[in-house]
Design a protein around this motif. Structure first.
Motif, short mmCIF file in Angstrom:
data_model
loop_
_atom_site.label_atom_id
_atom_site.label_comp_id
_atom_site.label_asym_id
_atom_site.label_seq_id
_atom_site.Cartn_x
_atom_site.Cartn_y
_atom_site.Cartn_z
N GLU A 293 0.76 -1.13 -0.01
CA GLU A 293 -0.05 -0.12 -0.12
C GLU A 293 0.86 1.12 -0.19
N GLU A 294 1.94 1.34 0.88
CA GLU A 294 3.00 2.50 0.91
C GLU A 294 3.42 2.52 -0.65
N GLN A 295 4.04 1.43 -1.02
CA GLN A 295 4.40 1.82 -2.42
C GLN A 295 3.77 2.18 -3.46
N ILE A 296 2.40 1.71 -3.43
CA ILE A 296 1.44 2.40 -4.47
C ILE A 296 1.31 3.78 -3.98
N ALA A 297 1.02 4.08 -2.95
CA ALA A 297 0.88 5.64 -2.86
C ALA A 297 1.88 6.42 -3.17
N GLU A 298 3.28 5.80 -2.80
CA GLU A 298 4.51 6.57 -3.23
C GLU A 298 4.66 6.85 -4.72
N VAL A 299 4.51 5.78 -5.38
CA VAL A 299 4.63 6.00 -6.81
C VAL A 299 3.29 6.60 -7.48
N SER A 300 2.23 6.63 -7.06
CA SER A 300 0.89 7.28 -7.41
C SER A 300 1.19 8.84 -7.30
N ALA A 301 1.94 9.12 -6.22
CA ALA A 301 2.11 10.53 -5.81
C ALA A 301 2.90 11.36 -6.94
N LYS A 302 4.00 10.40 -7.64
CA LYS A 302 5.01 10.92 -8.49
C LYS A 302 4.36 11.09 -9.92
N LYS A 303 3.04 10.47 -10.12
CA LYS A 303 2.49 10.25 -11.63
C LYS A 303 1.84 11.50 -12.02
N ASN A 304 1.46 11.73 -12.92
CA ASN A 304 0.50 12.76 -13.46
C ASN A 304 -0.81 12.12 -13.84
N TYR A 305 -1.12 11.13 -13.47
CA TYR A 305 -2.48 10.41 -13.49
C TYR A 305 -2.71 9.62 -12.41
N HIS A 306 -3.87 9.47 -12.12
CA HIS A 306 -4.46 8.64 -11.00
C HIS A 306 -5.48 7.51 -11.19
N SER A 307 -5.99 7.52 -12.42
CA SER A 307 -6.82 6.65 -12.66
C SER A 307 -6.49 6.16 -14.17
N PHE A 308 -7.34 5.34 -14.81
CA PHE A 308 -7.29 4.69 -16.06
C PHE A 308 -7.72 6.08 -17.07
N ALA A 309 -8.74 6.59 -16.93
CA ALA A 309 -9.30 7.73 -17.54
C ALA A 309 -8.16 8.64 -17.86
N GLU A 310 -7.32 9.06 -16.71
CA GLU A 310 -6.46 10.09 -16.73
C GLU A 310 -5.02 9.63 -17.60
N LEU A 311 -4.93 8.30 -17.40
CA LEU A 311 -3.74 7.59 -18.11
C LEU A 311 -4.12 7.85 -19.52
N LEU A 312 -5.27 7.67 -20.30
CA LEU A 312 -5.56 7.72 -21.41
C LEU A 312 -5.18 9.26 -22.08
N GLU A 313 -5.73 10.22 -21.09
CA GLU A 313 -5.58 11.37 -21.59
C GLU A 313 -4.18 11.81 -21.75
N THR A 314 -3.07 11.25 -21.11
CA THR A 314 -1.89 11.54 -21.02
C THR A 314 -1.07 11.41 -22.49
N ASN A 315 -1.87 10.75 -23.41
CA ASN A 315 -1.51 10.35 -24.93
C ASN A 315 -2.09 11.28 -25.62
N ASP A 316 -1.53 11.45 -27.06
CA ASP A 316 -2.26 12.06 -27.93
C ASP A 316 -3.76 11.55 -28.21
N THR A 317 -4.52 12.48 -28.46
CA THR A 317 -6.18 12.21 -28.64
C THR A 317 -6.64 12.79 -29.81
N TRP A 318 -7.62 12.26 -30.19
CA TRP A 318 -8.20 12.81 -31.46
C TRP A 318 -9.71 12.80 -31.01
N GLU A 319 -10.46 13.66 -31.86
CA GLU A 319 -12.12 13.99 -31.58
C GLU A 319 -12.52 13.52 -32.86
#
Length: 336
Positions: free
Chosen positions: A308-334
């Motif tokens: 749990e501590e490891q996950i929290a530590e790694v998550s705090a350094k990421k700019n995404y915190h969910s799968f939806a946010e992960l998708l938005e870190t890449n190029d997107t097209w409408e």
């Protein structure tokens, strides 16, 4: 763990279908009582079992429960704890389920120190499949699968637990209700993997396998109840004790050769060095008493908390915190 507002009946479910006289009945009663005294709600408790007579225990619990597959109870119990850390997890296994096909899971759960309680019901036989010798059967044991006597030496559960860097090991006798309740409560309070070896009788295929400690008077002669911080005394009148002799132990009688209680070793279940604790756990008759109670209880970081501590530590350094946010870190097209 709050003051209990539950009774043993709150944890009971189903009608046990073990053979009359089976040690599982007595242990189940102690288990229900221990849970009630701990006061952990049934909806915060999960009991996971493998395959075997003892593994039917899950059907007799009014808690979350899962009867899994042969030898995999520790793996599934680990997954349940990781998925829901708030649950108190009890794994129920027999000596065959836990130490044969499940042996690898057993030692690695202990090594990882996942916060689960492993109950090993040891009757030294495969009872469900009608009487084959198990990993804890003694050398020379005659069974359906060893008609001329097994030529193997058995596993000693304590030795496996300590060898896997186990931090908690206790032992009780299935029909010895009060002490069984106490070691179950101690296991639940321990943070990390706890292992309790339950010496249990199989009246059909291995009757009398633990006869030296089966009755109260037998335990007074042939067993020692260890308590942290107390002298290692045993006997009906506590007339015998344990002393150190070289690198080993010896049994002495108080009053002989000027020996007093001050000369008797004091049990330290919290000692990080497990040398003496292992010697105690491996004692056996006729020269030594069988050790019962909490033999080792040492704190160490748990796998689930570290994860749990490891996950929290790694998550705090990421700019995404969910799968939806992960998708938005890449190029997107409408697409219109």
């Amino acid at each position: 763990m709050s003051e209990s507002k539950y009774t043993a009946a709150d944890y009971k479910g189903g009608q046990p279908r073990w053979c009359p006289g089976c040690g599982d009945h007595a242990f189940l009663n102690s288990f229900h009582k221990a849970l009630a005294e701990l006061g952990i709600p049934p909806y915060e408790t999960a009991v996971i079992s493998g395959i075997g007579c003892s593994s039917r225990l899950t059907y007799y619990m009014n808690t979350y429960a899962m009867h899994t597959i042969h030898g995999r109870a520790a793996a599934i119990a680990t997954g349940v704890k990781i998925a829901n850390p708030n649950l108190t997890i009890w794994q129920i296994s027999g000596d065959g389920d836990g130490l044969a096909i499940g042996g690898n899971h057993f030692i690695h759960a202990i090594r990882r120190n996942i916060d689960i309680n492993i109950i090993l019901l040891n009757n030294r036989i495969y009872g469900l499949t009608k009487g084959q010798y198990s990993p804890t059967s003694c050398r020379g044991f005659v069974s359906k699968s060893s008609p001329y006597g097994t030529v193997e030496d058995p596993f000693r559960p304590a030795e496996l637990c300590f060898g896997a860097r186990g931090r908690f090991f206790a032992r009780c006798v299935a029909v010895d209700g009060g002490p069984s309740v106490e070691v179950l409560k101690a296991a639940a309070r321990h943070k990390g993997t706890s292992v309790i070896e339950v010496l249990q009788n199989c009246v059909i295929f291995n009757d009398g396998t633990h006869s030296v400690v089966a009755k109260k008077e037998d335990r007074e002669r042939n067993a020692i109840y260890l308590e942290h911080g107390k002298p290692m005394l045993f006997g009906a009148q506590h007339e015998f004790g344990l002393m150190q002799e070289g690198f080993g132990l010896k049994v002495v009688k108080l009053g002989e050769n000027g020996i007093t209680e001050k000369d008797i070793l004091v049990h330290d279940a919290h000692c990080q060095d497990n040398t003496l604790q292992l010697k105690l756990a491996l004692m056996e008759g006729p020269d030594f008493p069988i050790a019962l109670g909490v033999i080792r209880d040492v704190e160490a970081p748990t796998y689930n908390e570290a994860l749990e501590e490891q996950i929290a530590e790694v998550s705090a350094k990421k700019n995404y915190h969910s799968f939806a946010e992960l998708l938005e870190t890449n190029d997107t097209w409408e697409i219109k």
